[in-house]
Write an enzyme that holds these catalytic residues in place. Sequence first.
Site, PDB file in Angstrom:
ATOM      1  N   LEU A 105       9.595   4.000  -1.891  1.00  0.00           N
ATOM      2  CA  LEU A 105      10.772   4.832  -1.605  1.00  0.00           C
ATOM      3  C   LEU A 105      11.546   4.329  -0.381  1.00  0.00           C
ATOM      4  O   LEU A 105      12.562   4.902  -0.006  1.00  0.00           O
ATOM      5  CB  LEU A 105      10.343   6.275  -1.356  1.00  0.00           C
ATOM      6  CG  LEU A 105       9.932   7.100  -2.575  1.00  0.00           C
ATOM      7  CD1 LEU A 105       9.706   8.540  -2.155  1.00  0.00           C
ATOM      8  CD2 LEU A 105      10.990   7.042  -3.664  1.00  0.00           C
ATOM      9  N   SER A 106      11.064   3.257   0.240  1.00  0.00           N
ATOM     10  CA  SER A 106      11.739   2.776   1.453  1.00  0.00           C
ATOM     11  C   SER A 106      13.207   2.402   1.226  1.00  0.00           C
ATOM     12  O   SER A 106      14.041   2.708   2.088  1.00  0.00           O
ATOM     13  CB  SER A 106      10.967   1.595   2.053  1.00  0.00           C
ATOM     14  OG  SER A 106       9.767   2.065   2.605  1.00  0.00           O
ATOM     15  N   THR A 147       4.415  -4.023   3.315  1.00  0.00           N
ATOM     16  CA  THR A 147       3.423  -3.038   2.879  1.00  0.00           C
ATOM     17  C   THR A 147       2.243  -3.752   2.230  1.00  0.00           C
ATOM     18  O   THR A 147       2.140  -4.986   2.290  1.00  0.00           O
ATOM     19  CB  THR A 147       4.073  -1.930   2.016  1.00  0.00           C
ATOM     20  OG1 THR A 147       3.109  -0.916   1.786  1.00  0.00           O
ATOM     21  CG2 THR A 147       4.614  -2.450   0.696  1.00  0.00           C
ATOM     22  N   LYS A 167      -0.015  -6.578   5.174  1.00  0.00           N
ATOM     23  CA  LYS A 167       0.153  -6.174   6.581  1.00  0.00           C
ATOM     24  C   LYS A 167      -0.622  -7.053   7.575  1.00  0.00           C
ATOM     25  O   LYS A 167      -0.245  -7.153   8.730  1.00  0.00           O
ATOM     26  CB  LYS A 167      -0.252  -4.707   6.760  1.00  0.00           C
ATOM     27  CG  LYS A 167       0.715  -3.761   6.062  1.00  0.00           C
ATOM     28  CD  LYS A 167       0.420  -2.307   6.331  1.00  0.00           C
ATOM     29  CE  LYS A 167       1.377  -1.466   5.499  1.00  0.00           C
ATOM     30  NZ  LYS A 167       1.513  -0.096   5.967  1.00  0.00           N
ATOM     31  N   ASN A 176       3.969  -3.815  10.029  1.00  0.00           N
ATOM     32  CA  ASN A 176       4.805  -3.308   8.924  1.00  0.00           C
ATOM     33  C   ASN A 176       6.297  -3.477   9.172  1.00  0.00           C
ATOM     34  O   ASN A 176       7.102  -3.161   8.304  1.00  0.00           O
ATOM     35  CB  ASN A 176       4.473  -1.842   8.609  1.00  0.00           C
ATOM     36  CG  ASN A 176       5.183  -0.880   9.522  1.00  0.00           C
ATOM     37  OD1 ASN A 176       5.399  -1.195  10.704  1.00  0.00           O
ATOM     38  ND2 ASN A 176       5.580   0.258   9.002  1.00  0.00           N
ATOM     39  N   ASP A 190       3.656   2.391  11.552  1.00  0.00           N
ATOM     40  CA  ASP A 190       2.800   3.353  10.843  1.00  0.00           C
ATOM     41  C   ASP A 190       2.081   4.276  11.832  1.00  0.00           C
ATOM     42  O   ASP A 190       1.868   5.456  11.550  1.00  0.00           O
ATOM     43  CB  ASP A 190       1.733   2.628  10.017  1.00  0.00           C
ATOM     44  CG  ASP A 190       2.326   1.889   8.832  1.00  0.00           C
ATOM     45  OD1 ASP A 190       3.355   2.338   8.308  1.00  0.00           O
ATOM     46  OD2 ASP A 190       1.736   0.872   8.418  1.00  0.00           O
ATOM     47  N   GLY A 227     -11.918   5.883   3.950  1.00  0.00           N
ATOM     48  CA  GLY A 227     -11.236   4.637   3.574  1.00  0.00           C
ATOM     49  C   GLY A 227     -11.146   3.676   4.742  1.00  0.00           C
ATOM     50  O   GLY A 227     -10.922   4.094   5.889  1.00  0.00           O
ATOM     51  N   ASN A 242     -16.527   4.647   4.007  1.00  0.00           N
ATOM     52  CA  ASN A 242     -15.857   3.813   3.004  1.00  0.00           C
ATOM     53  C   ASN A 242     -16.854   3.388   1.949  1.00  0.00           C
ATOM     54  O   ASN A 242     -18.025   3.166   2.244  1.00  0.00           O
ATOM     55  CB  ASN A 242     -15.249   2.567   3.679  1.00  0.00           C
ATOM     56  CG  ASN A 242     -14.288   1.844   2.758  1.00  0.00           C
ATOM     57  OD1 ASN A 242     -13.344   2.453   2.250  1.00  0.00           O
ATOM     58  ND2 ASN A 242     -14.511   0.561   2.524  1.00  0.00           N
ATOM     59  N   THR A 298     -17.169   0.600   0.430  1.00  0.00           N
ATOM     60  CA  THR A 298     -17.759  -0.689   0.837  1.00  0.00           C
ATOM     61  C   THR A 298     -18.082  -0.597   2.331  1.00  0.00           C
ATOM     62  O   THR A 298     -17.192  -0.661   3.182  1.00  0.00           O
ATOM     63  CB  THR A 298     -16.753  -1.836   0.567  1.00  0.00           C
ATOM     64  OG1 THR A 298     -16.285  -1.705  -0.782  1.00  0.00           O
ATOM     65  CG2 THR A 298     -17.390  -3.191   0.761  1.00  0.00           C
TER      66      THR A 298
HETATM   67  P1  ATR Z   1      -7.928  -3.238   0.170  1.00  0.00           P
HETATM   68  O1  ATR Z   1      -8.649  -2.694   1.323  1.00  0.00           O
HETATM   69  O2  ATR Z   1      -8.819  -3.579  -0.985  1.00  0.00           O
HETATM   70  O3  ATR Z   1      -6.934  -4.295   0.512  1.00  0.00           O
HETATM   71  P2  ATR Z   1      -6.288  -0.929   0.167  1.00  0.00           P
HETATM   72  O4  ATR Z   1      -5.357  -0.403  -0.864  1.00  0.00           O
HETATM   73  O5  ATR Z   1      -5.777  -1.297   1.485  1.00  0.00           O
HETATM   74  O6  ATR Z   1      -7.039  -2.131  -0.491  1.00  0.00           O
HETATM   75  O7  ATR Z   1      -7.477   0.102   0.388  1.00  0.00           O
HETATM   76  C1  ATR Z   1      -8.030   0.775  -0.634  1.00  0.00           C
HETATM   77  C2  ATR Z   1      -9.016   1.781  -0.054  1.00  0.00           C
HETATM   78  O8  ATR Z   1      -9.341   2.711  -1.079  1.00  0.00           O
HETATM   79  C3  ATR Z   1     -10.326   1.142   0.363  1.00  0.00           C
HETATM   80  O9  ATR Z   1     -10.886   1.911   1.401  1.00  0.00           O
HETATM   81  C4  ATR Z   1     -11.116   1.260  -0.923  1.00  0.00           C
HETATM   82  O10 ATR Z   1     -12.501   1.212  -0.760  1.00  0.00           O
HETATM   83  P3  ATR Z   1     -13.281  -0.205  -0.808  1.00  0.00           P
HETATM   84  O11 ATR Z   1     -13.073  -0.792   0.549  1.00  0.00           O
HETATM   85  O12 ATR Z   1     -14.670   0.148  -1.096  1.00  0.00           O
HETATM   86  O13 ATR Z   1     -12.616  -0.985  -1.895  1.00  0.00           O
HETATM   87  C5  ATR Z   1     -10.717   2.621  -1.376  1.00  0.00           C
HETATM   88  N1  ATR Z   1     -10.934   2.815  -2.805  1.00  0.00           N
HETATM   89  C6  ATR Z   1     -10.160   2.367  -3.819  1.00  0.00           C
HETATM   90  N2  ATR Z   1     -10.662   2.765  -5.009  1.00  0.00           N
HETATM   91  C7  ATR Z   1     -11.779   3.485  -4.735  1.00  0.00           C
HETATM   92  C8  ATR Z   1     -12.755   4.169  -5.533  1.00  0.00           C
HETATM   93  N3  ATR Z   1     -12.666   4.199  -6.866  1.00  0.00           N
HETATM   94  N4  ATR Z   1     -13.758   4.811  -4.913  1.00  0.00           N
HETATM   95  C9  ATR Z   1     -13.847   4.807  -3.569  1.00  0.00           C
HETATM   96  N5  ATR Z   1     -12.965   4.176  -2.742  1.00  0.00           N
HETATM   97  C10 ATR Z   1     -11.943   3.521  -3.318  1.00  0.00           C
END
Ligand code: ATR
Length: 274
Positions: free
Chosen positions: A17-18, A63, A67, A88, A104, A128, A152, A154
């Site tokens: 939407l920017s 974005t 970033k 950003n 941000d 996250g 998170n 991961t």
């Molecule tokens: P990225 O970090 O991969 O570049 P991002 O859009 O900046 O992508 O971040 C996505 C966030 O949503 C991350 O925290 C991601 O968790 P992972 O680091 O484990 O990937 C989280 N995320 C996305 N889908 C998810 C899911 N189905 N369950 C839990 N966390 C999710």
Amino acid sequence: MKNKSFAIIGNPIAHSLSPLLHNYWLDKYKIKANYSLLDVKENEIEKITKKIRDGRINGINVTLPYKQKIIPYIDKLVNDAKSTNSVNTIFLDSSNSLIGENTDVYGLQAGYLKKIDEAENKKVLIIGAGGVAPSVIFALKKSKLKNISIINRTHEKSIFLKKRFNFLEILEWKSLESELINFDIIINATSLGLKDSNDFEFNFSRVKQSLIYIDTIYNPLETKTLKFLKENNIKTFNGLEMLIYQGQKSFYLWNKINPEIDDQLVNLLVSKLK
Ligand code: ATR
């Protein structure tokens, strides 16, 4: 004088939407300029930065997922961009250095944190550790919150963030549902809830009644989880305010005008999200 040109880069970018936000303000303040969407592949980032250097573009927003990836092509990170390593907003300064700034952090502070009474003493959970997380963490720190946890899917990504922000408490993903009750503020910094993607697998039914829930997602305006909490009389904020305030600061950096956030603008943005 030649029209100015601004743009946002990212991938995917089509739903941003920017352009609507910035073109509204450019029009309102009668600045001869256009703000467009650029769907840029990773190997084209350098080319875009060259266009800013030679004056064909006057400024860009960056974005996900660029970033951090754009940083090698920038001459100088300043202020919040330096603190977060997340950029950003880009522009050329008066000595022709390509500057990377982060608005941000301001978006989060102005959009939400300033609106929360006695935020300093509240316990906050960031869900996250992806692209927006460094800005969320640093905004909380700047707003003097002391008790900041992160969780998170991961785990390694939380550990990586703790290297930069050593005050973070790290929680295990499997304990998320049971931990929710322990927090005064919960911020969704994942992509869970985004239009056409999954939401959390469980309801946020066990939370404090005084919880404040902040979603960094604005499309849809209400994710399934935000809607559920709102229906249960929990105070919620969607991601739209952050979008508007980060845009306001970018606009100021480029045009030296602090644009007004008026009802017409908010209605225009909301109408695109329905
Ligand atoms: P990225 O970090 O991969 O570049 P991002 O859009 O900046 O992508 O971040 C996505 C966030 O949503 C991350 O925290 C991601 O968790 P992972 O680091 O484990 O990937 C989280 N995320 C996305 N889908 C998810 C899911 N189905 N369950 C839990 N966390 C999710």
